[in-house]
Design a protein around this motif. Sequence first.
Motif, short mmCIF file in Angstrom:
data_model
loop_
_atom_site.label_atom_id
_atom_site.label_comp_id
_atom_site.label_asym_id
_atom_site.label_seq_id
_atom_site.Cartn_x
_atom_site.Cartn_y
_atom_site.Cartn_z
N GLU A 100 66.22 -31.73 48.27
CA GLU A 100 67.53 -31.40 47.70
C GLU A 100 67.94 -32.44 46.65
O GLU A 100 68.44 -32.10 45.58
N LEU A 101 67.71 -33.72 46.94
CA LEU A 101 68.06 -34.77 45.98
C LEU A 101 67.27 -34.62 44.68
O LEU A 101 67.84 -34.72 43.58
N LEU A 102 65.98 -34.35 44.80
CA LEU A 102 65.15 -34.16 43.60
C LEU A 102 65.58 -32.92 42.82
O LEU A 102 65.58 -32.91 41.59
N GLN A 103 65.96 -31.88 43.55
CA GLN A 103 66.41 -30.64 42.90
C GLN A 103 67.72 -30.86 42.14
O GLN A 103 67.91 -30.34 41.04
N LEU A 142 68.62 -30.11 38.28
CA LEU A 142 69.71 -29.21 37.89
C LEU A 142 70.73 -29.89 36.97
O LEU A 142 71.19 -29.30 35.99
N PHE A 143 71.10 -31.13 37.29
CA PHE A 143 72.23 -31.77 36.61
C PHE A 143 71.86 -33.05 35.85
O PHE A 143 72.73 -33.63 35.20
N LEU A 156 70.61 -24.51 45.69
CA LEU A 156 69.92 -25.47 46.54
C LEU A 156 69.20 -24.80 47.70
O LEU A 156 68.72 -25.46 48.62
N GLU A 157 69.16 -23.49 47.67
CA GLU A 157 68.38 -22.68 48.62
C GLU A 157 68.85 -22.84 50.07
O GLU A 157 68.05 -22.89 51.00
N PHE A 158 70.17 -22.90 50.25
CA PHE A 158 70.72 -22.84 51.60
C PHE A 158 70.55 -21.42 52.11
O PHE A 158 70.71 -20.46 51.35
N LEU A 186 81.43 -31.61 41.77
CA LEU A 186 82.07 -31.93 40.50
C LEU A 186 81.07 -32.50 39.50
O LEU A 186 81.46 -32.99 38.43
N GLU A 187 79.80 -32.43 39.86
CA GLU A 187 78.69 -32.86 38.97
C GLU A 187 78.87 -34.28 38.45
O GLU A 187 78.88 -34.51 37.23
N PRO A 188 79.01 -35.26 39.36
CA PRO A 188 79.12 -36.65 38.91
C PRO A 188 77.83 -37.09 38.22
O PRO A 188 76.75 -36.58 38.51
#
Length: 261
Positions: free
Chosen positions: A192-195, A199-200, A135-137, A167-169
Amino acid sequence: MRDVLKYEHVEVSYHGRVVVRDVSVTLHAGEILGIVGQSGCGKSTLLQAAMGLLGQGGQVSRGEIWFEGQNLLGLSPRDMGKLRGAKLGMVVQNATGSFCPVRTVGSQMYESMKAHRKMPRAQAREKALALLEKLEFPDGPRIWNSYPFQLSGGMNQRVAIALAMLLEPSVLLADEPTSALDVVAQKQVLGELLQLRELFGTAMVVVSHDMGVVSALADTVLVLHQGTPVEYGPAQQVLRHPQHTCTQQLLAAVPRLEGRK
């Protein structure tokens, strides 16, 4: 498309007074649903109803809420506790206030993972740092070792979203995720939400009073007015051709920069 979360004619009451009326919406896998409306219209109440967190005096007085084929309203508190966090993630409005101020971010991330999966602390740290990196923190180890008060409001909000996704809900419920943040922090949170969806494949319900936030995220939009649905459909349709006065007023409140074309 596969349904992951469905509200069917949901009515919510507090101490016998109806506050949300006849809501029927369906969230598909990978979809982002935006719920918008003025303050107090019942947006957050819908999220709390799905999580079983309506609090004292609150109840779903009519209808059903389905999650991956299970009626959430029929689950025992124990079974509901197994879903929260692991399958149904949630980010509250004030992320800073949701963290314990005297424990490090890392210890709270570890506790969240340990509640659902047995894993040593080192493995939990590795998993958390890997997600923060994706997430590029800027500095994952520093964030892991920091206390919440050592991070900015925007960073706390981003960390809270990452924590909810450890936990990848399959579904993430986000209650006003950009509220009280400056423009730069808002952009980071939305990115971040779009990323996370990329990702998941996470499906999301994002509650906001800000049509600008919803237009940046949502595939589908539900507009509530005084607890009652007044518009529901594809985001482009609702945002470009609003039919209800409430929707039109919300769109008119979005700041615009006027200038030469």
